[in-house]
Design a protein around this motif. Structure first.
Motif, PDB file in Angstrom:
ATOM      1  N   ALA A 112       0.824  -1.208   0.000  1.00 52.85           N
ATOM      2  CA  ALA A 112       0.000   0.000   0.000  1.00 52.85           C
ATOM      3  C   ALA A 112       0.857   1.256   0.000  1.00 52.85           C
ATOM      4  CB  ALA A 112      -0.924  -0.005   1.215  1.00 52.85           C
ATOM      5  N   TYR A 113       2.126   1.126  -0.392  1.00 56.57           N
ATOM      6  CA  TYR A 113       3.032   2.272  -0.430  1.00 56.57           C
ATOM      7  C   TYR A 113       3.514   2.562  -1.850  1.00 56.57           C
ATOM      8  CZ  TYR A 113       6.908  -1.060  -0.864  1.00 56.57           C
ATOM      9  OH  TYR A 113       7.763  -2.050  -1.296  1.00 56.57           O
ATOM     10  N   VAL A 114       3.104   1.729  -2.786  1.00 60.47           N
ATOM     11  CA  VAL A 114       3.549   1.910  -4.168  1.00 60.47           C
ATOM     12  C   VAL A 114       2.461   2.635  -4.964  1.00 60.47           C
ATOM     13  CG1 VAL A 114       5.040  -0.111  -4.064  1.00 60.47           C
ATOM     14  CG2 VAL A 114       2.673  -0.376  -4.817  1.00 60.47           C
ATOM     15  N   LYS A 115       2.768   2.914  -6.214  1.00 62.28           N
ATOM     16  CA  LYS A 115       1.856   3.642  -7.089  1.00 62.28           C
ATOM     17  C   LYS A 115       0.443   3.062  -7.020  1.00 62.28           C
ATOM     18  CE  LYS A 115       1.275   4.870 -11.960  1.00 62.28           C
ATOM     19  NZ  LYS A 115       1.803   4.719 -13.341  1.00 62.28           N
ATOM     20  N   PRO A 116      -0.580   3.902  -6.788  1.00 60.80           N
ATOM     21  CA  PRO A 116      -0.590   5.378  -6.740  1.00 60.80           C
ATOM     22  C   PRO A 116      -0.630   5.926  -5.313  1.00 60.80           C
ATOM     23  CG  PRO A 116      -2.819   4.599  -7.020  1.00 60.80           C
ATOM     24  CD  PRO A 116      -1.964   3.370  -6.857  1.00 60.80           C
ATOM     25  N   ARG A 117      -0.126   5.160  -4.348  1.00 58.18           N
ATOM     26  CA  ARG A 117      -0.306   5.515  -2.933  1.00 58.18           C
ATOM     27  C   ARG A 117       0.967   6.072  -2.294  1.00 58.18           C
ATOM     28  NH1 ARG A 117      -3.167   0.976  -4.180  1.00 58.18           N
ATOM     29  NH2 ARG A 117      -5.408   1.021  -3.661  1.00 58.18           N
ATOM     30  N   GLU A 118       1.917   6.534  -3.098  1.00 54.85           N
ATOM     31  CA  GLU A 118       3.180   7.023  -2.547  1.00 54.85           C
ATOM     32  C   GLU A 118       2.974   8.190  -1.584  1.00 54.85           C
ATOM     33  OE1 GLU A 118       2.451   6.685  -5.767  1.00 54.85           O
ATOM     34  OE2 GLU A 118       4.213   6.263  -7.011  1.00 54.85           O
ATOM     35  N   PHE A 119       2.134   9.152  -2.002  1.00 50.00           N
ATOM     36  CA  PHE A 119       1.955  10.338  -1.162  1.00 50.00           C
ATOM     37  C   PHE A 119       1.288   9.982   0.168  1.00 50.00           C
ATOM     38  CE2 PHE A 119       2.852  12.722  -5.015  1.00 50.00           C
ATOM     39  CZ  PHE A 119       3.546  13.819  -4.518  1.00 50.00           C
ATOM     40  N   ASN A 120       0.384   9.045   0.141  1.00 46.17           N
ATOM     41  CA  ASN A 120      -0.257   8.645   1.393  1.00 46.17           C
ATOM     42  C   ASN A 120       0.747   7.959   2.320  1.00 46.17           C
ATOM     43  OD1 ASN A 120      -2.611   8.808   2.871  1.00 46.17           O
ATOM     44  ND2 ASN A 120      -3.240   6.726   2.374  1.00 46.17           N
ATOM     45  N   TYR A 121       1.646   7.180   1.740  1.00 44.37           N
ATOM     46  CA  TYR A 121       2.705   6.546   2.529  1.00 44.37           C
ATOM     47  C   TYR A 121       3.611   7.609   3.140  1.00 44.37           C
ATOM     48  CZ  TYR A 121       7.185   4.235   3.370  1.00 44.37           C
ATOM     49  OH  TYR A 121       8.361   3.810   3.921  1.00 44.37           O
ATOM     50  N   TRP A 122       3.973   8.624   2.348  1.00 47.17           N
ATOM     51  CA  TRP A 122       4.830   9.690   2.874  1.00 47.17           C
ATOM     52  C   TRP A 122       4.117  10.482   3.977  1.00 47.17           C
ATOM     53  CZ3 TRP A 122       6.135  10.934  -2.866  1.00 47.17           C
ATOM     54  CH2 TRP A 122       7.171  10.088  -3.294  1.00 47.17           C
ATOM     55  N   LEU A 123       2.829  10.675   3.823  1.00 44.92           N
ATOM     56  CA  LEU A 123       2.069  11.319   4.899  1.00 44.92           C
ATOM     57  C   LEU A 123       2.131  10.481   6.176  1.00 44.92           C
ATOM     58  CD1 LEU A 123      -1.130  12.584   3.029  1.00 44.92           C
ATOM     59  CD2 LEU A 123       0.643  13.998   4.079  1.00 44.92           C
ATOM     60  N   GLY A 124       2.112   9.163   6.023  1.00 45.03           N
ATOM     61  CA  GLY A 124       2.244   8.279   7.183  1.00 45.03           C
ATOM     62  C   GLY A 124       3.578   8.458   7.884  1.00 45.03           C
ATOM     63  N   LEU A 125       4.658   8.653   7.102  1.00 43.91           N
ATOM     64  CA  LEU A 125       5.969   8.906   7.708  1.00 43.91           C
ATOM     65  C   LEU A 125       5.968  10.215   8.490  1.00 43.91           C
ATOM     66  CD1 LEU A 125       8.481   7.844   4.881  1.00 43.91           C
ATOM     67  CD2 LEU A 125       7.771   6.544   6.895  1.00 43.91           C
ATOM     68  N   VAL A 126       5.312  11.230   7.936  1.00 43.37           N
ATOM     69  CA  VAL A 126       5.210  12.511   8.647  1.00 43.37           C
ATOM     70  C   VAL A 126       4.448  12.325   9.957  1.00 43.37           C
ATOM     71  CG1 VAL A 126       4.265  14.851   8.556  1.00 43.37           C
ATOM     72  CG2 VAL A 126       5.374  13.870   6.535  1.00 43.37           C
ATOM     73  N   LEU A 127       3.366  11.558   9.912  1.00 44.30           N
ATOM     74  CA  LEU A 127       2.590  11.286  11.129  1.00 44.30           C
ATOM     75  C   LEU A 127       3.437  10.546  12.166  1.00 44.30           C
ATOM     76  CD1 LEU A 127      -0.810  10.223   9.513  1.00 44.30           C
ATOM     77  CD2 LEU A 127      -0.400  12.265  10.895  1.00 44.30           C
ATOM     78  N   MET A 128       4.312   9.656  11.704  1.00 46.33           N
ATOM     79  CA  MET A 128       5.197   8.941  12.620  1.00 46.33           C
ATOM     80  C   MET A 128       6.157   9.908  13.313  1.00 46.33           C
ATOM     81  SD  MET A 128       7.787   5.745  11.819  1.00 46.33           S
ATOM     82  CE  MET A 128       8.860   6.720  10.762  1.00 46.33           C
ATOM     83  N   LEU A 129       6.739  10.838  12.554  1.00 49.32           N
ATOM     84  CA  LEU A 129       7.647  11.821  13.143  1.00 49.32           C
ATOM     85  C   LEU A 129       6.925  12.709  14.155  1.00 49.32           C
ATOM     86  CD1 LEU A 129       9.775  12.951  10.051  1.00 49.32           C
ATOM     87  CD2 LEU A 129      10.450  11.418  11.900  1.00 49.32           C
ATOM     88  N   ILE A 130       5.706  13.102  13.831  1.00 50.06           N
ATOM     89  CA  ILE A 130       4.932  13.938  14.759  1.00 50.06           C
ATOM     90  C   ILE A 130       4.652  13.168  16.047  1.00 50.06           C
ATOM     91  CG2 ILE A 130       2.726  15.100  15.125  1.00 50.06           C
ATOM     92  CD1 ILE A 130       2.681  15.727  12.130  1.00 50.06           C
ATOM     93  N   THR A 131       4.341  11.877  15.917  1.00 48.91           N
ATOM     94  CA  THR A 131       4.084  11.054  17.105  1.00 48.91           C
ATOM     95  C   THR A 131       5.324  10.974  17.988  1.00 48.91           C
ATOM     96  OG1 THR A 131       2.479   9.735  15.867  1.00 48.91           O
ATOM     97  CG2 THR A 131       3.334   8.782  17.901  1.00 48.91           C
ATOM     98  N   PHE A 132       6.498  10.788  17.365  1.00 48.44           N
ATOM     99  CA  PHE A 132       7.742  10.782  18.143  1.00 48.44           C
ATOM    100  C   PHE A 132       7.971  12.147  18.799  1.00 48.44           C
ATOM    101  CE2 PHE A 132       9.604   7.195  15.379  1.00 48.44           C
ATOM    102  CZ  PHE A 132       9.176   6.244  16.290  1.00 48.44           C
ATOM    103  N   GLY A 133       7.630  13.214  18.084  1.00 51.16           N
ATOM    104  CA  GLY A 133       7.763  14.556  18.653  1.00 51.16           C
ATOM    105  C   GLY A 133       6.867  14.750  19.859  1.00 51.16           C
TER     106      GLY A 133
END
Length: 642
Positions: A112-133
């Protein structure tokens, strides 16, 4: 019912709530509902729980260096249900960190991280960083020792990359950690980061709904709507999660709270939360902090970011891009788990007494490394136990007198059981022990004193120490000094120059008979001079009176010598040959001994200086510090219930 239907139609015509509900609940799930799909809903549920509990916690929290710890203490110990609320908030935050890699792994395995869902996967990474913050900023808010020093270490790492010093100064609110640091971390924790998380979460869910679930329809498993089966599975997962967190919070009586932060006292037990331990351990693997704290984590996150692009790599053999992504991610998760385990093991590294003695004598480099690991773990546990003791002591002081306007640190700074003990360790323990001889080992708040030289004996050994001051001035302590078999022990005069003096000679030869009754009465008379709060002698009036007579009359012992033949005592003020026994072991007496042991009323009697190595601490300590030492030695504030 008609009124309710009309109200619903009125609302639906203006909001479209029926259509929105239908879109939310009747989303098609190719291949039907599955238990492995519940991790995302559990993460959202955990965040909502954090929002609710955090809102109620914020109502009682006060973000300043003088009030933060006190407000958390109030939540934990005074507010009805506050400990449970704080416990749920604390452990649910940890649950979010556990669920994040599980959800990420599910996303990657489902492609669920490959085309066409790349941007959603990247948003998930941002959410992970915010959670760590959120985890990092929340760790400081109790303003206790562990959170303060762990956060200070973390924010100091911000200075490593170019421009990091300015960023650190902005986050900390200057060069010192204080009110501005707390208010900024509080604002980040309750406003900025949650707001950012909500915004990115909305985008994440919107893109998820746009692209749908990655699974395909199957003849074996037909498609299903999100309602009711997947909703039920999600609800069961969320219910189990909440029940588990609720149980942990109750079992652990809320979240841990240490003693208030002391910026001037380093804390060897400072550690990040367990989910950051792998980064803490990774830092030790490199000589350069920049490499361990910035470069390697940056490369790892860069790999996570590049995974959708790597997945496009599809050569005609087994090792395609997706396989590489899954393999590397699995290795990284295993590595993080191992580093976490290794960090915990290092904090609990111990050597047997036999092995410890061997490595201390060894010159082998590997043995030196082993010894360093042992000593580091010992310091960790020492400071951890001391922090627990300090917290319990401060809690007792709060029950006894409340928290002053100046904050909880004022309690700590004025408490002889904490500050007096620290002063004793720093200024007195190089010569004196402070160890209850009736117990085994050295308890917290006790000190062993100097190590006995190898082969030392009281007859020919060196002057390496001074009397054990635990229970100084008590009946038992004085009796030990007047007992022939004990006066030359290391707990009394054995490690001092006085072991060859007239006092030791008098006790060993003049009291070497059946004088236990007289010694006990003298001890009670002198202890009455001390007026120790933990040993009131109100029922010993007759024994004290007889003891006073014995002190001034030597007919009862083998030498025929009275104590007042050498010591001044009450009306016998002009005698010189030993310290003045008037007010013996009282606060004023000990204060004089600490301030100037060579004073004429102490060891400077008869114009001589018979002081044995003890410095005049009035040159090194303030009057307040001397008073704290006096109260600590006398145990004036040890039992607050007296």
């Amino acid at each position: 019912m008609r009124i309710l239907r009309q109200l619903f139609e009125f609302t639906d015509n203006r909001t479209g709530i029926q259509e929105l509900t239908k879109e939310a609940l009747y989303e098609n799930i190719p291949g039907g509902s599955k238990w492995r799909y519940i991790s995302g809903s559990m993460l959202v549920f955990a965040f909502v729980t954090q929002m609710i509990t955090g809102t109620f916690l914020a109502m009682s929290y006060s973000p300043s260096s003088t009030t933060a710890w006190a407000s958390v203490y109030y939540i934990q110990n005074e507010l009805s249900g506050g400990w449970l609320l704080r416990g749920i908030h604390h452990y649910m935050a940890q649950a979010m960190v556990v669920l994040l890699p599980i959800h990420m792994l599910q996303v990657v395995l489902e492609k669920a991280y490959v085309k066409p869902r790349e941007f959603n996967y990247w948003l998930g990474l941002v959410l992970m960083l915010i959670t760590f913050g959120l985890g990092l900023t929340g760790y400081l808010l109790p303003w206790d020792q562990k959170g303060y020093w762990a956060t200070k270490v973390a924010t100091n790492l911000m200075t490593l990359p170019p421009g990091g010093a300015a960023m650190q100064k902005m986050v900390v609110g200057g060069t010192e950690y204080g009110n501005l640091t707390l208010t900024r971390f509080f604002a980040l924790h309750v406003l900025v980061l949650p707001g950012a998380l909500i915004g990115f979460l909305v985008l994440h869910l919107a893109l998820f709904r746009k692209h749908g679930i990655t699974a395909h329809s199957s003849d074996k498993r037909g498609d299903e709507y999100f309602w009711p089966k997947q909703v039920l599975k999600d609800a069961v997962g969320c219910a189990i999660l909440f029940a588990l967190i609720f149980w942990i919070a109750i079992a652990r009586e809320g979240a841990e709270l240490g003693p208030p932060a002391e910026p001037t006292k380093a804390f060897d037990a400072a550690r990040p939360e367990w989910y950051f331990l792998f980064l803490f351990q990774l830092l030790k693997k490199f000589q350069s902090e920049f490499v361990g704290a910035i470069v390697v984590p940056g490369l790892i996150f860069g790999f996570f970011f590049m995974m959708p692009l790597i997945a496009k790599f599809r050569p005609r053999h087994l090792f395609n891009g997706h396989f590489i992504n899954v393999s590397v991610m699995g290795l990284l998760f295993l590595g993080a788990g191992y580093l976490t385990f290794e960090a915990m093991q290092e904090d609990n590294y111990t050597l047997s007494e036999e092995r410890l003695a061997e490595v201390r004598e060894s010159s082998d480099p590997s043995d030196k490394v082993e010894l360093e690991k042992h000593d580091k773990a010992a310091r960790f546990h020492r400071d951890k136990e001391a922090a627990e003791r300090d917290y319990n002591r401060i809690a007792a002081l709060i029950d006894y007198q409340g928290i002053p306007v100046a904050g909880p640190l004022e309690l700590l700074r004025n408490d002889p059981e904490i500050m007096g003990a620290r002063l004793f360790k720093a200024k007195c323990a190089s010569c004196h022990a402070y160890d209850d001889p009736s117990t085994e080992g050295i308890e917290l708040g006790e000190f062993a004193g100097p190590n006995m030289p190898e082969g030392w004996d009281a007859e020919s050994g060196s002057d390496f120490g001074a009397p054990n001051l635990y229970g100084f001035g008590s009946v038992n302590w004085i009796k030990n000094v007047l007992t022939p078999e004990k006066i030359k022990s290391v707990d009394n005069f054995g490690a001092t120059a006085h072991r060859a003096g007239s006092m030791v000679d008098f006790v060993e030869n003049g009291l070497n008979g059946d004088f236990d009754d007289q010694i006990t009465k003298i001890a009670k008379a002198l202890s009455a001079e001390a007026g120790l709060v933990y040993e009131p002698l109100t029922d010993e009036v007759d024994a004290i009176a007889e003891g006073n007579e014995l002190i001034q009359n030597g007919d009862w012992n083998d030498y025929g010598t009275a104590c007042t033949d050498c010591h001044s005592y009450k009306e016998n003020e002009e005698i010189g040959g030993g310290p003045d026994l008037t007010g013996y072991a009282s606060a004023d007496w000990i204060r004089q001994m600490i301030s100037d042991p060579s004073h004429s009323s102490m060891y400077g009697y008869d114009g001589a200086d018979n002081n044995d190595r003890m410095p005049a601490f009035k040159e090194f300590l303030t009057e307040k510090e001397i008073d704290l030492l006096v109260q600590f030695i006398r145990q004036d504030m040890k039992n607050l219930n007296r």
